[in-house]
Design an enzyme around this catalytic site. Structure first.
Site, PDB file in Angstrom:
ATOM      1  CD  GLU A 171       0.009   5.125  37.083  1.00 28.08           C
ATOM      2  OE1 GLU A 171       0.180   4.095  37.755  1.00 28.08           O
ATOM      3  OE2 GLU A 171       0.941   5.745  36.536  1.00 28.08           O
ATOM      4  CG  HIS A 376      16.531   8.799  31.627  1.00 25.38           C
ATOM      5  ND1 HIS A 376      16.697   9.956  30.888  1.00 25.38           N
ATOM      6  CD2 HIS A 376      17.645   8.060  31.434  1.00 25.38           C
ATOM      7  CE1 HIS A 376      17.876   9.915  30.268  1.00 25.38           C
ATOM      8  NE2 HIS A 376      18.470   8.768  30.573  1.00 25.38           N
ATOM      9  CD  GLU A 377      10.675   5.430  37.660  1.00 23.70           C
ATOM     10  OE1 GLU A 377       9.922   4.877  36.869  1.00 23.70           O
ATOM     11  OE2 GLU A 377      10.353   6.466  38.308  1.00 23.70           O
ATOM     12  CG  HIS A 455       5.369   5.432  31.538  1.00 25.24           C
ATOM     13  ND1 HIS A 455       4.724   4.237  31.746  1.00 25.24           N
ATOM     14  CD2 HIS A 455       5.490   5.571  30.192  1.00 25.24           C
ATOM     15  CE1 HIS A 455       4.476   3.671  30.582  1.00 25.24           C
ATOM     16  NE2 HIS A 455       4.931   4.443  29.620  1.00 25.24           N
ATOM     17  CD  GLU A 456       5.008   6.473  36.465  1.00 27.40           C
ATOM     18  OE1 GLU A 456       6.151   6.744  36.069  1.00 27.40           O
ATOM     19  OE2 GLU A 456       4.439   5.396  36.175  1.00 27.40           O
ATOM     20  CD  GLU A 474       1.834   4.827  33.205  1.00 23.42           C
ATOM     21  OE1 GLU A 474       2.395   5.677  33.914  1.00 23.42           O
ATOM     22  OE2 GLU A 474       1.855   3.617  33.476  1.00 23.42           O
ATOM     23  CD  GLU A 480       2.405   0.537  35.298  1.00 23.22           C
ATOM     24  OE1 GLU A 480       3.590   0.335  35.055  1.00 23.22           O
ATOM     25  OE2 GLU A 480       1.987   1.592  35.802  1.00 23.22           O
TER      26      GLU A 480
HETATM   27  C1  NOJ Z   1       6.154   2.908  36.066  1.00 20.13           C
HETATM   28  C2  NOJ Z   1       5.962   2.771  34.594  1.00 20.13           C
HETATM   29  O1  NOJ Z   1       4.637   3.035  34.227  1.00 20.13           O
HETATM   30  C3  NOJ Z   1       6.382   1.383  34.206  1.00 20.13           C
HETATM   31  O2  NOJ Z   1       6.128   1.179  32.830  1.00 20.13           O
HETATM   32  C4  NOJ Z   1       7.831   1.181  34.546  1.00 20.13           C
HETATM   33  O3  NOJ Z   1       8.188  -0.136  34.256  1.00 20.13           O
HETATM   34  C5  NOJ Z   1       8.098   1.459  36.012  1.00 20.13           C
HETATM   35  N1  NOJ Z   1       7.550   2.729  36.383  1.00 20.13           N
HETATM   36  C6  NOJ Z   1       9.587   1.459  36.326  1.00 20.13           C
HETATM   37  O4  NOJ Z   1      10.193   2.552  35.718  1.00 20.13           O
HETATM   38 CA    CA Z   2       2.743   3.919  35.737  1.00 20.78          CA
END
Ligand code: NOJ
Ligand code: CA
Length: 680
Positions: A171, A376-377, A455-456, A474, A480
């Site tokens: 990023e 799922h974060e 993502h990540e 992503e 964002e």
């Molecule tokens: C990073 C992600 O790119 C974003 O889309 C997300 O809202 C946040 N992490 C929280 O999970």
């Molecule tokens: Ca991100």
């Protein structure tokens, strides 16, 4: 056609050097492999001009002798292929795979072996190492891959790149520099030569191996720099192995890189079988309101919790009314309170917050023909996630959730895992351990018929062909950053992503912000540095089979006319054609919708975006079907539009056109144009 070389076994005396070459089917690209210098080296020419000069190949291992010097060609085989295959979803339904192949066995004097396979297409080439089993199931630890890319005329080349091994993963803003200033870069690495060659170095089919970054060793010579494990070793393997394909895409203009299908062609066919449960589509979500500070993921801050039953119902209603397929809900599960990005170990992936009723909401959504999209974060706490994965997928499966967005927010090198002895280790997002984790998450969720949007992530290397439930990811600065990034994405960002990040595969960029002045219109305020028309055009320009309409529902209701384009635009294509553009400056894409329950398959769409520079583009509509008439529904920048002071000036107009028409379109500073060609 390929000149048939020797396909029999060549037992060469150690003295007899070999120089072999393969050309692309159209003969524009030529690859040469030689063991003249005692070790294998390859070179590449394009249009008869050298692009890559003699560059090294081979390995250094921890225990075994190195495979590089005194490594001679002992056998070769050649073949050709010209066939079509079909994607279950994609930027193009039918893909042509036309290439010439060279397979070579090499040996040292003490009979250690290394095989190399090259495939040369009209749009570039790939090569991989295939290390055959030498002794019984030996343990192999790679401490260096010697692959080099030695650019000819590197003084005349410009590189477009993001740094490797950075704290913010992929990023970062892209840099445009003389090639010689690109010291350590991630791939896809895009290069332009003053002689017209447009080049992208990347890799395909990254499986059970660390990601390749490129380090400039001497001016113009880049060497593979593999991302290490926590203990410094690069790849831990056993018995035999195949590396990912090292790829060199070549085109005589910028758009040629965008029309290449090389990365997909070098991946293996679908291994998941029936993937009719993987559905492209459009979604909205409880997401942007957190990023602009109107709601929170957690329940204990003074900002209201976003993922409540009531708020989710509101989104479901909006999705149903406006034809969206999904509603993403972030912040529904326990673990977000406090500094969630530092505390991934406390995430539960099965327990909802008390104000979020998953069964009631999935039922409610079902009645309205909408799907909840799961979230799922992990905050990079991978062991915590792995322990819960099966239960978490089962929970979602039981409630009819068919897609999950995953997240791995953690600094580069700081992914946390517990090893077999209970010891905590920190890994890179792109080392071998995480390469395997990401794929495992896709394979495991596929058992529950759930698709994954990472993502990540690990960078894309075309594995969507083999695992079509890896639906998007992503892996670059997305929308964002316009909410809180320092700085936000500049006007060149989208045209830059197109020729760099997007060469690897789909991106969940999340376009469609309509309130462009949530912080006012100050030049340095956090906001999308684009016009409204450019937000629309991004749906066509940045390909993803799932596209978010990222803004808040109320902002769409305020601009219903412009919103119509987002409602109309499909996300699955019969054909995609990059029509015009220059790296990092502008791009024009035309795409034909793919026939499905919702789409006739007859309409075409066009997206054009520019950087800071306003420009007028002329587009020949010769991609349209001959003899057919279309109404072009045009969403373009108005005369007064520019991203800084007047981003909302949008003109919507219609024109009848056919394949002999030409459109002249003015793009404002950081502007764009989005067009639907509706067949009549
Ligand atoms: C990073 C992600 O790119 C974003 O889309 C997300 O809202 C946040 N992490 C929280 O999970
Ligand atoms: Ca991100």
């Amino acid at each position: 056609m390929l000149k048939r070389l020797l396909s029999l076994c060549l037992i060469c005396s150690s003295a007899a050097a070999q120089t072999l070459s393969v050309t692309s089917p159209n003969k524009q690209i030529s690859l040469t492999l030689s063991d003249d210098s005692g070790s294998p080296e390859y070179s590449v020419s394009f249009d008869r001009k050298p692009v890559i000069e003699s560059s090294k190949l081979g390995f250094i291992f921890k225990a075994q002798p190195e495979l590089s010097n005194v490594l001679k060609i002992v056998r070769l085989d050649t073949s050709s292929r010209n066939s079509n295959w079909e994607q279950p979803w994609g930027e193009q339904r039918v893909i042509n795979d036309h290439h010439n192949e060279l397979f070579v066995e090499l040996q040292t004097q003490d009979h250690r072996k290394l095989n190399l396979r090259f495939k040369v297409f009209d749009d570039g080439l790939g090569f991989r190492y295939e290390y055959p089993q030498q002794t019984n199931s030996e343990k192999i630890e790679i401490v260096k891959e010697l692959t080099e890319f030695k650019f000819a005329d590197s003084n005349d080349m410009t590189g477009f790149w993001i740094p490797a091994k950075g704290w913010n993963r992929y990023e970062f803003l892209y840099s445009k520099t003389p090639l010689q200033n690109a010291s350590h870069v991630n791939t896809p690495f895009t290069i332009r030569s003053t002689n017209g060659a447009h080049i992208s170095i990347h890799e395909a089919a990254l499986v059970n191996y660390p990601s390749m970054t490129l380090k400039q060793q001497r001016l113009g010579t880049f060497q593979a720099d593999l991302i290490p494990w926590y203990d410094g070793s690069l790849a831990k393997l056993q018995g035999s192995f195949k590396t990912p394909w090292r790829t060199i895409q070549l085109a005589s203009d910028a758009k040629g890189l965008l029309n290449s299908r090389l990365i997909l062609n070098l991946n293996e066919p679908n291994k998941l079988g029936d993937v009719s449960w993987v559905n492209p589509g459009k979604y909205i979500g409880i997401w942007w309101e957190m990023h602009i500070g109107k709601a929170s993921w957690g329940t204990k801050s003074n900002i209201p919790h976003g993922a409540t039953t009531e708020n989710t119902k509101k989104y479901i209603d909006f999705a149903a009314e406006h034809g969206f397929d999904g509603v993403l809900v972030e912040g529904w599960n326990k673990g977000w309170d406090g500094s969630w990005f530092l505390n991934g170990d406390v995430f539960s992936f099965t327990e909802s917050y008390p104000d979020f009723d998953l069964p009631a909401l999935t039922n409610y959504a079902k009645q309205k023909n909408v799907k909840i999209i799961g979230h799922h974060e992990t905050s990079g706490s991978v062991t915590n996630y792995e322990k819960q994965m099966n239960d978490a997928f089962k929970l979602y499966k039981d409630h009819g959730v068919e897609q999950i967005k995953t997240g791995y927010v953690a600094d580069g090198g700081k992914v946390k895992r517990t090893d077999a002895n209970g010891v905590i280790r920190h890994e890179w997002h792109d080392g071998q351990f995480m390469v395997n984790h990401y794929l495992e998450s896709v394979k495991t969720s596929a058992k529950y018929q759930i698709a994954i949007n990472t993502h990540e992530p690990i960078k894309d290397t075309g594995l969507r062909r083999t695992y079509p439930s890896w639906i998007s990811r992503e892996g670059a600065r997305g929308q964002e950053f316009n909410a809180w990034g320092n700085p936000p994405n500049p006007p060149s960002h989208i045209p830059m992503l197109t020729y760099t990040r997007m060469l690897s595969g789909p991106m969940d960029f999340t376009p469609g912000i309509f309130d462009l002045s949530f912080n006012g219109l100050d030049e340095d305020a956090n906001r999308p540095q684009t016009t409204l028309a450019k937000q629309l055009a991004t749906y066509v320009v940045l390909y993803s089979p799932i596209q978010m309409a990222a803004d808040l529902p109320e902002n769409y209701l305020e601009k219903k006319d412009a919103f119509q384009f987002i409602k109309d635009v499909p996300t699955d294509w019969e054909k995609s054609i990059a029509v015009d553009g220059e790296i990092g400056e502008f791009v024009v894409f035309a795409r034909q919708e793919r026939k499905s329950k919702k789409y006739s398959g007859e309409d075409w769409y066009l997206g054009a975006v520019t950087d800071n520079k306003a420009r007028t583009i002329k587009v020949d509509l010769d991609f349209l079907e001959p003899q057919k008439k279309y109404i072009a529904q045009i969403y373009r920048d108005g005369e007064q539009a520019n991203w800084k002071t007047n981003p909302y000036d949008l003109v919507i107009e219609s024109k009848q056109v056919d394949s002999s028409s030409q459109l002249t379109i003015k793009l404002a500073s950081s502007g764009g144009a989005a067009i639907r060609f509706k067949a009549i």
